[in-house]
Enzyme design. Structure first.
Site, PDB file in Angstrom:
ATOM      1  N   LYS A  76      28.089  19.093  29.788  1.00  0.00           N
ATOM      2  CA  LYS A  76      27.027  19.764  30.555  1.00  0.00           C
ATOM      3  C   LYS A  76      25.639  19.279  30.161  1.00  0.00           C
ATOM      4  O   LYS A  76      24.804  19.008  31.009  1.00  0.00           O
ATOM      5  CB  LYS A  76      27.103  21.283  30.360  1.00  0.00           C
ATOM      6  CG  LYS A  76      28.088  21.987  31.215  1.00  0.00           C
ATOM      7  CD  LYS A  76      27.876  23.470  31.196  1.00  0.00           C
ATOM      8  CE  LYS A  76      27.461  24.030  29.878  1.00  0.00           C
ATOM      9  NZ  LYS A  76      28.399  23.722  28.772  1.00  0.00           N
ATOM     10  N   THR A  78      24.850  16.476  28.711  1.00  0.00           N
ATOM     11  CA  THR A  78      24.726  15.084  29.139  1.00  0.00           C
ATOM     12  C   THR A  78      24.468  15.006  30.641  1.00  0.00           C
ATOM     13  O   THR A  78      23.642  14.202  31.099  1.00  0.00           O
ATOM     14  CB  THR A  78      26.011  14.318  28.783  1.00  0.00           C
ATOM     15  OG1 THR A  78      26.306  14.518  27.405  1.00  0.00           O
ATOM     16  CG2 THR A  78      25.862  12.833  29.054  1.00  0.00           C
ATOM     17  N   ARG A  99      18.643  23.999  25.627  1.00  0.00           N
ATOM     18  CA  ARG A  99      18.565  24.779  24.393  1.00  0.00           C
ATOM     19  C   ARG A  99      18.431  23.882  23.163  1.00  0.00           C
ATOM     20  O   ARG A  99      18.847  22.737  23.168  1.00  0.00           O
ATOM     21  CB  ARG A  99      19.827  25.631  24.234  1.00  0.00           C
ATOM     22  CG  ARG A  99      19.962  26.756  25.216  1.00  0.00           C
ATOM     23  CD  ARG A  99      21.342  27.371  25.145  1.00  0.00           C
ATOM     24  NE  ARG A  99      22.351  26.437  25.633  1.00  0.00           N
ATOM     25  CZ  ARG A  99      23.655  26.571  25.430  1.00  0.00           C
ATOM     26  NH1 ARG A  99      24.115  27.597  24.720  1.00  0.00           N
ATOM     27  NH2 ARG A  99      24.507  25.692  25.908  1.00  0.00           N
ATOM     28  N   LYS A 110      31.807  20.380  17.191  1.00  0.00           N
ATOM     29  CA  LYS A 110      31.471  20.087  18.579  1.00  0.00           C
ATOM     30  C   LYS A 110      30.325  19.093  18.713  1.00  0.00           C
ATOM     31  O   LYS A 110      30.228  18.355  19.675  1.00  0.00           O
ATOM     32  CB  LYS A 110      31.124  21.398  19.299  1.00  0.00           C
ATOM     33  CG  LYS A 110      30.967  21.241  20.801  1.00  0.00           C
ATOM     34  CD  LYS A 110      30.834  22.606  21.452  1.00  0.00           C
ATOM     35  CE  LYS A 110      30.714  22.471  22.967  1.00  0.00           C
ATOM     36  NZ  LYS A 110      29.474  21.826  23.377  1.00  0.00           N
ATOM     37  N   ALA A 278      26.570  30.845  24.205  1.00  0.00           N
ATOM     38  CA  ALA A 278      26.976  31.498  25.454  1.00  0.00           C
ATOM     39  C   ALA A 278      28.213  32.365  25.290  1.00  0.00           C
ATOM     40  O   ALA A 278      28.385  33.337  26.022  1.00  0.00           O
ATOM     41  CB  ALA A 278      27.222  30.458  26.542  1.00  0.00           C
ATOM     42  N   PHE A 306      28.819  26.687  28.161  1.00  0.00           N
ATOM     43  CA  PHE A 306      30.246  26.774  28.462  1.00  0.00           C
ATOM     44  C   PHE A 306      30.499  26.880  29.971  1.00  0.00           C
ATOM     45  O   PHE A 306      29.764  26.314  30.761  1.00  0.00           O
ATOM     46  CB  PHE A 306      30.883  27.918  27.676  1.00  0.00           C
ATOM     47  CG  PHE A 306      30.824  27.712  26.185  1.00  0.00           C
ATOM     48  CD1 PHE A 306      31.342  26.560  25.618  1.00  0.00           C
ATOM     49  CD2 PHE A 306      30.230  28.643  25.351  1.00  0.00           C
ATOM     50  CE1 PHE A 306      31.291  26.345  24.231  1.00  0.00           C
ATOM     51  CE2 PHE A 306      30.166  28.438  23.975  1.00  0.00           C
ATOM     52  CZ  PHE A 306      30.701  27.287  23.421  1.00  0.00           C
ATOM     53  N   PHE A 394      35.079   9.640  32.830  1.00  0.00           N
ATOM     54  CA  PHE A 394      35.366   8.941  31.586  1.00  0.00           C
ATOM     55  C   PHE A 394      36.064   7.610  31.904  1.00  0.00           C
ATOM     56  O   PHE A 394      36.689   7.476  32.958  1.00  0.00           O
ATOM     57  CB  PHE A 394      36.265   9.791  30.678  1.00  0.00           C
ATOM     58  CG  PHE A 394      35.557  10.960  30.054  1.00  0.00           C
ATOM     59  CD1 PHE A 394      35.295  10.980  28.695  1.00  0.00           C
ATOM     60  CD2 PHE A 394      35.152  12.052  30.819  1.00  0.00           C
ATOM     61  CE1 PHE A 394      34.645  12.054  28.109  1.00  0.00           C
ATOM     62  CE2 PHE A 394      34.506  13.129  30.245  1.00  0.00           C
ATOM     63  CZ  PHE A 394      34.248  13.130  28.881  1.00  0.00           C
ATOM     64  N   TRP A 422      26.731   9.016  31.496  1.00  0.00           N
ATOM     65  CA  TRP A 422      26.924   8.771  30.062  1.00  0.00           C
ATOM     66  C   TRP A 422      26.836   7.278  29.763  1.00  0.00           C
ATOM     67  O   TRP A 422      26.165   6.858  28.817  1.00  0.00           O
ATOM     68  CB  TRP A 422      28.278   9.327  29.623  1.00  0.00           C
ATOM     69  CG  TRP A 422      28.543   9.151  28.164  1.00  0.00           C
ATOM     70  CD1 TRP A 422      28.114   9.954  27.136  1.00  0.00           C
ATOM     71  CD2 TRP A 422      29.289   8.087  27.547  1.00  0.00           C
ATOM     72  NE1 TRP A 422      28.552   9.458  25.923  1.00  0.00           N
ATOM     73  CE2 TRP A 422      29.274   8.299  26.145  1.00  0.00           C
ATOM     74  CE3 TRP A 422      29.968   6.974  28.043  1.00  0.00           C
ATOM     75  CZ2 TRP A 422      29.915   7.454  25.245  1.00  0.00           C
ATOM     76  CZ3 TRP A 422      30.608   6.118  27.149  1.00  0.00           C
ATOM     77  CH2 TRP A 422      30.582   6.365  25.769  1.00  0.00           C
TER      78      TRP A 422
END
Length: 569
Positions: A76, A78, A99, A110, A278, A306, A394, A422
């Site tokens: 998210k 990214t 954030r 993470k 979240a 999330f 991906f 990405w």
């Protein structure tokens, strides 16, 4: 598109060509007097800028959310950064609002929250570590109040606080399961009163929630005054104002209240402010950052933590109530790997490679797991907002699998786009940016999920049945008692901030896809009166995470010859 050709996030960030931060501020329409420099590449925005920008038109307001993620996250942040950069590739201007990361995930598993690949906020090391000190200010303000509570009781307890009713816990911005439950005051009598308490992570604190939801210094001072720490012997709420702590808390937060300016790898302005989780808190960056960002470009792009059942639901029903802003569109990030995981046949473990069978071409698995995507599209639409499904691609994805996601989006009447931000930065998000522009230009019919004057249980049950797909809620005896007390104390008109697992639409992380036929257990209900919400704890939800067997902190070091950070993602 080859994932192997992309350097590490840290290598990319350290090779970035950054503009002086005052030039980024100029892009936003801010003058030198509107900002306070923290070196050449970070700055704070003075709150007076909100009034100075007031006559400028509002940007289109876009939320980035997601399907229910795997423990690895689905990109998210990214996507938020990539979309902001992508807007510039189609002739639009954008500001990103995200954030500040907690050092818990940064040194846990993470990772940080700066984005990744060629869609990052930089300078990445400062972003993911101490930044401008906001997280430390939150920790200090929270723990000052905790110390004043214990001191008040030790020094005679004039307010007759019931020690067993104290809800205020200390915080620390580190994953530390050993502090979840402690006994404080052990030792001699002068070491203070003994009582059972514990620590939460800083990002889950009410002080952090207040920072994220406040609209100004006066409002923040009032919110700190309303913070309820417990009850007295006659069962009446005891506040930080009564303890004469609210003023000192505000003083500790007077610099932290100012949003921070960073930039992306492509020099897109980025506002970074507040960092509530979240799954535990409300999971959105600050109202103040959005009030500034909404006046600085064609598009303001922000993210909620999330899945759409958690961060987006709280964005719509908590943040938008306090900001007064209304979203024009929402991006729903989906990945092939996450949809495959929603079949329940694969185990995704942070720090380990994905299962080999999960990487094999299997559009049928994607179709089965897409039940989660369908539900999350409905969750966005339940608030009258137009969704755009972003396939965060991906290198291991197959065209047949991506086609399934597109077909599901079309069947649900949603726009969709494949994005390679990405690996390619903003140029890889052009298709997504065009889809978002189309969605944002449609008439908006935004609506809240519930009304504030409904009883607390009615609001909780509306979220559980409409958003999670539950059959209902089961309340513990403690939760029932707390709900009665909060409504008797006048807190019944507050919005709801559900604390639940981020790994399932339900309260149970093992229930994948779009589960049904379950009952949500509410074991405890807490009131963040200063922040302005009531938060039920569902199932086994914890407010202090723990470190895994191979925390990311083991990989981080400093190159003593160059002074550069190494091993940070």
């Amino acid at each position: 598109m080859s994932g192997s050709a992309v350097p590490t996030d840290l290598d990319i960030a350290q090779a970035a060509k950054l503009l002086p931060i005052w030039e980024i501020a100029e892009k936003m329409g801010l003058g030198r007097s509107d900002i306070e420099l923290y070196g050449d590449h970070m700055a704070k925005v003075r709150l007076e800028a909100i009034e100075a920008l007031a006559d400028r038109p509002n940007a289109r307001y876009v939320l980035v959310t997601a399907i229910t993620p795997t423990p690895l996250g689905e990109g998210k942040s990214t996507t938020t950064v990539g979309l902001g950069q992508g807007m510039h590739h189609i002739g639009r201007t954008a500001t990103v609002a995200i954030r500040q990361p907690s050092q818990g995930p940064t040194f846990g598993i993470k990772g940080g929250a700066a984005g990744g690949g060629y869609s990052q906020v930089v300078p990445m090391e400062q972003f993911n570590l101490h930044m401008t000190g906001d997280m430390h200010a939150v920790t200090a303000a929270n723990n000052l109040l905790a110390a004043m509570i214990d001191a008040h009781i030790y020094q005679g307890n004039a307010l007759e606080i019931d020690p067993y009713s104290i809800m205020w816990r200390r915080v620390l911005d580190v994953n530390d399961r050993g502090l979840r439950n402690i006994i404080s005051g052990l030792g001699v009598k002068s070491d203070g009163p003994q009582r059972q308490t514990g620590f939460d992570i800083t990002a889950a604190s009410e002080v952090m929630a207040i920072l994220a939801l406040t609209t100004g210094l006066e409002d923040m001072r009032a919110r700190f005054g309303r913070v309820t720490v417990g009850r007295d012997r006659s069962r009446q709420p005891v506040t930080a104002e009564q303890l004469q702590a609210a003023g000192s808390m505000t003083v500790l937060m007077k610099e932290a209240i100012k949003p921070n300016i960073f930039q992306t790898l492509e020099n897109t302005p980025a506002l970074v402010h507040a960092g509530p989780f979240a799954n535990i808190a409300h999971g959105n960056s600050s109202v103040l950052a959005d009030l500034i960002g909404i006046k600085t470009s064609d598009y303001l792009i922000t993210e909620a933590g999330f899945g759409a059942d958690i961060g987006a639901e709280k964005f719509f029903n908590i943040k938008c109530r306090y900001s007064g802003l209304r979203p024009d569109a929402a991006v729903l990030v989906a990945t092939v790997r996450a949809l495959k995981s929603h079949t329940g046949r694969y185990r995704v473990v942070p720090g380990r490679p994905l299962p080999e069978e999960m990487l094999a071409e299997n559009p049928d698995d994607v179709a089965e797991g897409a039940a989660n995507l369908r539900r999350q599209i409905k969750n966005v639409r339940a608030h009258g907002v137009s969704p755009v499904v972003c396939v965060n691609r991906f290198a291991s994805d197959f065209h047949s699998e991506i086609d399934v996601i597109g077909r599901v989006a079309e069947e649900e009447g949603a726009r969709w786009a494949v994005s390679t931000h990405w690996a390619e930065g903003g140029s890889g998000a052009r298709e997504l940016a065009r889809a978002v522009v189309e969605a944002a230009e449609e008439p908006s019919e935004f609506q809240f999920l519930y009304e504030l004057d409904q009883p607390l249980k009615a609001k909780m049950e509306k979220i559980a049945t409409t958003i999670y797909g539950a059959d209902g809620i089961e309340y513990s005896a403690l939760a029932n008692r707390q709900i009665r007390q909060y409504e008797q104390s006048g807190f019944g008109n507050l919005p709801i901030c559900m604390a639940k697992t981020h790994l399932s639409l339900s309260h149970d992380p093992k229930l994948k896809g779009a589960p049904s036929g379950f009952i949500v257990p509410v074991r405890e209900v807490r009131a963040s009166v200063g922040a302005g919400f009531v938060y039920p704890l569902l199932g086994e939800m914890r407010t202090m995470p723990g470190l895994g067997s191979r925390p990311a902190a083991q990989n981080v070091d400093i190159d003593l010859e160059t002074g550069q950070v190494v091993g940070l993602f």
